[in-house]
Design a protein around this motif. Sequence first.
Motif, PDB file in Angstrom:
ATOM      1  N   ALA A 173      11.862 -30.284 -29.051  1.00 38.87           N
ATOM      2  CA  ALA A 173      13.028 -30.301 -28.162  1.00 38.87           C
ATOM      3  C   ALA A 173      13.881 -29.051 -28.356  1.00 38.87           C
ATOM      4  CB  ALA A 173      13.858 -31.559 -28.406  1.00 38.87           C
ATOM      5  N   TYR A 174      13.983 -28.579 -29.596  1.00 41.41           N
ATOM      6  CA  TYR A 174      14.779 -27.385 -29.866  1.00 41.41           C
ATOM      7  C   TYR A 174      14.174 -26.136 -29.214  1.00 41.41           C
ATOM      8  CZ  TYR A 174      18.169 -29.476 -32.985  1.00 41.41           C
ATOM      9  OH  TYR A 174      19.202 -30.208 -33.494  1.00 41.41           O
ATOM     10  N   ILE A 175      12.859 -26.098 -29.090  1.00 41.89           N
ATOM     11  CA  ILE A 175      12.222 -24.970 -28.402  1.00 41.89           C
ATOM     12  C   ILE A 175      12.679 -24.952 -26.940  1.00 41.89           C
ATOM     13  CG2 ILE A 175      10.027 -24.002 -27.610  1.00 41.89           C
ATOM     14  CD1 ILE A 175       8.784 -25.191 -30.222  1.00 41.89           C
ATOM     15  N   ALA A 176      12.618 -26.114 -26.286  1.00 45.77           N
ATOM     16  CA  ALA A 176      13.067 -26.201 -24.889  1.00 45.77           C
ATOM     17  C   ALA A 176      14.562 -25.908 -24.784  1.00 45.77           C
ATOM     18  CB  ALA A 176      12.747 -27.583 -24.324  1.00 45.77           C
ATOM     19  N   LEU A 177      15.343 -26.438 -25.725  1.00 42.33           N
ATOM     20  CA  LEU A 177      16.790 -26.211 -25.706  1.00 42.33           C
ATOM     21  C   LEU A 177      17.115 -24.728 -25.820  1.00 42.33           C
ATOM     22  CD1 LEU A 177      19.693 -27.253 -25.706  1.00 42.33           C
ATOM     23  CD2 LEU A 177      19.481 -27.552 -28.188  1.00 42.33           C
ATOM     24  N   GLY A 178      16.424 -24.021 -26.703  1.00 41.31           N
ATOM     25  CA  GLY A 178      16.655 -22.579 -26.849  1.00 41.31           C
ATOM     26  C   GLY A 178      16.393 -21.836 -25.551  1.00 41.31           C
ATOM     27  N   ASN A 179      15.323 -22.213 -24.861  1.00 39.46           N
ATOM     28  CA  ASN A 179      15.018 -21.584 -23.573  1.00 39.46           C
ATOM     29  C   ASN A 179      16.063 -21.927 -22.521  1.00 39.46           C
ATOM     30  OD1 ASN A 179      12.613 -20.097 -24.110  1.00 39.46           O
ATOM     31  ND2 ASN A 179      11.516 -22.030 -24.249  1.00 39.46           N
ATOM     32  N   MET A 180      16.533 -23.172 -22.519  1.00 41.58           N
ATOM     33  CA  MET A 180      17.582 -23.566 -21.574  1.00 41.58           C
ATOM     34  C   MET A 180      18.861 -22.761 -21.817  1.00 41.58           C
ATOM     35  SD  MET A 180      17.009 -27.715 -21.592  1.00 41.58           S
ATOM     36  CE  MET A 180      18.718 -28.024 -21.256  1.00 41.58           C
ATOM     37  N   MET A 181      19.246 -22.610 -23.086  1.00 42.29           N
ATOM     38  CA  MET A 181      20.481 -21.897 -23.411  1.00 42.29           C
ATOM     39  C   MET A 181      20.364 -20.419 -23.086  1.00 42.29           C
ATOM     40  SD  MET A 181      21.498 -23.896 -26.926  1.00 42.29           S
ATOM     41  CE  MET A 181      22.994 -22.933 -27.183  1.00 42.29           C
ATOM     42  N   THR A 182      19.189 -19.832 -23.329  1.00 41.73           N
ATOM     43  CA  THR A 182      18.975 -18.426 -22.984  1.00 41.73           C
ATOM     44  C   THR A 182      19.041 -18.233 -21.481  1.00 41.73           C
ATOM     45  OG1 THR A 182      17.619 -18.055 -24.952  1.00 41.73           O
ATOM     46  CG2 THR A 182      17.351 -16.499 -23.137  1.00 41.73           C
ATOM     47  N   SER A 183      18.394 -19.116 -20.730  1.00 48.31           N
ATOM     48  CA  SER A 183      18.427 -19.033 -19.263  1.00 48.31           C
ATOM     49  C   SER A 183      19.845 -19.192 -18.741  1.00 48.31           C
ATOM     50  CB  SER A 183      17.524 -20.099 -18.645  1.00 48.31           C
ATOM     51  OG  SER A 183      16.189 -19.882 -19.016  1.00 48.31           O
ATOM     52  N   ALA A 184      20.587 -20.125 -19.321  1.00 48.75           N
ATOM     53  CA  ALA A 184      21.974 -20.323 -18.904  1.00 48.75           C
ATOM     54  C   ALA A 184      22.798 -19.071 -19.163  1.00 48.75           C
ATOM     55  CB  ALA A 184      22.581 -21.518 -19.644  1.00 48.75           C
ATOM     56  N   ALA A 185      22.618 -18.461 -20.336  1.00 50.05           N
ATOM     57  CA  ALA A 185      23.368 -17.245 -20.664  1.00 50.05           C
ATOM     58  C   ALA A 185      23.064 -16.131 -19.669  1.00 50.05           C
ATOM     59  CB  ALA A 185      23.049 -16.797 -22.086  1.00 50.05           C
TER      60      ALA A 185
END
Length: 129
Positions: free
Chosen positions: A54-66
């Motif tokens: 889940a943290y892998i997906a979360l990191g990608n979500m946060m990077t995309s959001a940024a």
Amino acid sequence: MRHNSEYLQNHMKNVKQLPSEVIDFMNTAYQKFQEHDFGIEGRRQITDWSAKQAYIALGNMMTSAALLGIDSCPIEGFELDKATDVLKTHFGIDTERYVPCVMAAFGYRLEDPSRDKTRRTLEQMVTWF
């Protein structure tokens, strides 16, 4: 997320629509990984491993959001029992199958921070050999 779980079998067959020979290959690979490579046994270990995924997906979500100019904040400090109860009671989530491991807040800040960020220098953080 056990290698032979009903959820994973359904996901590969009906969501990803993989051919049966690919599903068989994936099942064998997942089983080898879980049982031999990482020795994952029991609910706690599978939950911990799933949380890392889940943290892998979360990191990608946060990077995309940024990249879109959206602020985000991962939240791991929440009351698990209360969060689980809300998911079950208000959203009908099967909390025997799905366990919350992390939350994230996304949005836009009202104002810019009033002070500059403070960081250690690169030399304080990195040693080159």
